[in-house]
Every structure is written in C-alpha cells, then in structure tokens.
Enzyme design. Structure first.
Site, short mmCIF file in Angstrom:
data_model
loop_
_atom_site.label_atom_id
_atom_site.label_comp_id
_atom_site.label_asym_id
_atom_site.label_seq_id
_atom_site.Cartn_x
_atom_site.Cartn_y
_atom_site.Cartn_z
N ASP A 289 -1.36 38.44 -13.32
CA ASP A 289 -2.26 37.71 -12.44
C ASP A 289 -3.72 37.99 -12.77
O ASP A 289 -4.18 39.13 -12.67
CB ASP A 289 -1.98 38.07 -10.99
N ARG B 227 0.81 -1.21 0.00
CA ARG B 227 0.00 0.00 0.00
C ARG B 227 0.85 1.26 0.00
O ARG B 227 0.56 2.22 -0.73
CB ARG B 227 -0.95 -0.02 1.20
N LYS C 249 4.54 39.99 -4.68
CA LYS C 249 3.13 39.87 -5.04
C LYS C 249 2.33 41.02 -4.44
O LYS C 249 2.89 41.94 -3.82
CB LYS C 249 2.61 38.51 -4.60
N LYS D 259 1.99 25.11 -4.46
CA LYS D 259 0.77 24.52 -3.91
C LYS D 259 0.90 23.00 -3.94
O LYS D 259 0.21 22.29 -4.67
CB LYS D 259 -0.44 24.98 -4.71
#
Length: 376
Positions: A307, A186, A253, A221
């Site tokens: 962005d 597993r 940012k 992320k």
C-alpha cells in the site's frame, strides 16, 4: 479473445483496405453485396447495394478484400478485438429490482410529454449510437429496460459487451411503440453510458500495462447497488475482479492490524479462518518492507497488498518471495501516468479504484430513424 463486430465510420468517407486504425481489420466483402448501416449484407440492390457505379462509391460492387461499407455515408463493417469477457446473464433478481427502481424514479406518475405529444398508435424505429471512442458494456441491461417498458418492443443488440466502438457505431436497434421507446430512452442510455465508461477506463489501464505481466484489478469503490454491474463492466474492459464484498476474501488492512495483538495472534486468526473456510483467501496489507518480511514468515497468506509504497520498495518486496505465493498487489497512487512503472516492479496485481469511482460516462444516444428510411 473472440472478435466482435462493430461499425466504424470510414476515413474521409472512403472504403478499401488500409483505412482502419491499428487494432481493427476489415471484413472481406463479396462483389455486388452491400452492407446497410446496421451491418446487414444486401443482395446487390437497395440504397447500399445497387450494382454499378465506380469502385469506392455508393452502390459500387466490391471485390473480395476491397472492404465493405456504405462509402458515401461513411460506414465500414469491422471486427473489433474486444477487451474482456462478455457480460453474461446480468439481469438477476437484484439487477431487475435496480431497473425497476430506475424506471420508477424517472417515470413517476407518467411520461406526460409522450402521453400528450406522441400518438398512442405511432410506431417507432430507433438506434442506439456511440458518440465517443470507447468500449461498450451493459447491453443486456439496456435491452431489458426497453423490454420492461414495452413488452412488445423488438430489441436487436448489434454488438457484444467488450466491443470497441467509435463515433457513429450502431450499438442496438429498437422497434416498437414510439411512446415506449421514448419513455425507456433515458434509463436505458444511463445504464449503457455509465457501464461503458467503466469498461473504457478499464481498457485504458489494461493497455497501459500490456506486456508487463501485471493484472489490473477493480476495488469495492463502486456505486451503491451497482457493484455487480460495474464489476462486470470491468471484465468487459479487460480487467479482473477483486473481491465482490466482505464475504469472499479476508483483507487484513491497517485498521485491522491496529487491533491485532501481534504476529502470533495474526497467525492463529489465519489458521482458524483456513480451517473454517478453506476456500477463502487471505490478504495482508503492508506499508513498509519490514512488514512484508514478517508476513512472508506466516503460513496461509495468499496475497500481500503493498500500500502506497515507492516503486523501489515494491521491487525489493517482490524479490523477497521464494515461491509462487504469496502474490503481490500494488495499491495507492495509481493512475495512467504511474501504472506502467508500478507494473514493471514485478507485482502480480494492481488495484485501481478509479476504474469505478472516476470513470466518465461514454457519450451514447438514441436516434430515431426517418419514417421513409428503409436502411437507417
């Protein structure tokens, strides 16, 4: 890109040229030589290599170019054009600790099922097999899990990271004590499924922008503790790594700009960083075209992040550049439906958080071979 060997189920159980999907090509076979389910060439005998029989059937001799494979069992030996670079030397000290943590989490005080229901001296032979189409990644880590549980286990990795696989593809063969194989199963498969899912998701985005000149980037992320592994899986899928952490690129940012005191202060900060750490690149985030114009007037800016801009605005932003740099990176609102149009604005890079935070694990399993099956 280096070709990689994989096992592909034959179409309708047949062998021969022209039966593979686009992007695959057959490996020429020699007359009288068989290929077992692990892709090993036979010597004109055995279950997959008996001489005689009709062309295109089990045991039939094959002419060069006729295709190779165990036709009745439906396997072809193919060459896959892998998406990215292999994951090399992944098992460093931190990854080794992650493996130990994962095994301890699963085994706890012991594998009671194997201890009570599997004889201690029983040997086992098993294959890691794909159940989905995709791109495989994390092979080195999965192999290390099997070796960590059973140091005497013989682990044969049959593919390279970045190989494209299909249902039925044989990825790895493991021989050793059955208890050890079952205990490691597993944890090894968890690593392989997760990382192959990331590589597969990346390959989808890379394919979607093919021919535009845009490069697909990952982000930070990532699953805590898994960053090195997941970013390596992105590379296996044909993508490119963005910064590894807060230490290897300065990304200014919107929240950073809020506390800045204006363009003069921003320029002084960039100059100071470049003096102290000349190898560190600087990227500034822009949400409006006016910001892009202002940032283009600064020295030392290597990248501008566009962005959540509309495609029309990004096209205008790219047109403002007069030299090779700064590079433009698009971010926000990126998915498989939108990424092609974003790439066609002329941006150099597109960062996609979904490569790691939304990748679906690839279906992969461990299958034990029958005791009397010499060519499982």
């Amino acid at each position: 890109m280096e070709a990689r060997t994989i096992f592909r189920p034959a179409v309708s159980g047949k062998c021969g040229p022209g039966l593979l999907e686009p992007g695959w090509r057959e490996l020429e076979g020699d007359s009288g030589r068989g290929i077992d389910r692990r892709g090993r060439a036979g010597r004109g005998h055995g279950r997959w290599g008996r001489r005689g029989g009709k062309p295109g059937t089990q045991g039939a001799p094959r002419r060069a170019g006729e295709g190779v494979g165990a036709c009745d069992r439906g396997f072809l030996l193919c060459i896959a054009r892998g998406g990215g670079q292999p994951l090399a030397s992944l098992v460093d000290e931190k990854v080794s600790q992650l493996i130990d943590l994962a095994l301890a989490e699963d085994i706890g005080t012991g594998d009671v099922t194997s201890e009570y229901f599997v004889p201690v001296d029983r040997m086992g032979r098993a294959f890691v097999v794909a159940k989905d189409d995709g791109v495989v990644a994390g092979l080195e880590v999965a192999a290390e899990v099997f070796r960590r549980v059973g140091s005497e286990s013989d682990v044969q990795v049959l593919l390279d990271d970045g190989a494209r696989i299909a249902p039925g593809a044989y990825i790895m063969e493991v021989n050793g004590k059955a208890r050890h194989l079952l205990t490691a199963e597993r944890t090894a498969i968890n690593f392989l499924q997760r990382l192959s899912g990331v590589a597969t998701k990346t390959a989808e985005f890379v394919g979607a922008v093919k021919g535009t000149g845009a490069t697909i980037l990952d982000t930070r992320k990532t699953t805590p503790g898994w960053r090195r592994l997941e970013k390596a899986a992105v590379v296996a899928g044909g993508g490119t790594n963005h910064r590894m952490g807060l230490y290897d690129r300065a990304m200014v940012k919107d929240n950073h700009l809020v506390v800045e005191e204006g363009l003069e202060s921003l320029q002084r900060a960039i100059a100071s960083l470049k003096k102290d750490m000349p190898g560190v690149e600087v990227e500034l985030e822009a949400e409006q075209l006016e910001q892009v114009k202002a940032f283009l007037g600064l020295e030392g800016v290597d990248h501008i992040l566009l962005d959540n801009m509309e495609n029309e605005e990004m096209t205008k932003a790219v047109a403002l550049r007069t030299g090779e740099r700064p590079y433009f990176e698009a971010s926000g609102g990126v998915n498989l439906d939108t990424v092609r149009a974003i790439a066609e604005t002329g941006v150099d890079y597109i960062s996609v958080g979904a490569l790691t935070h939304s990748a679906v694990a690839l279906d992969i399993s461990l299958e034990f071979a029958a005791a009397d099956d010499d060519h499982a």
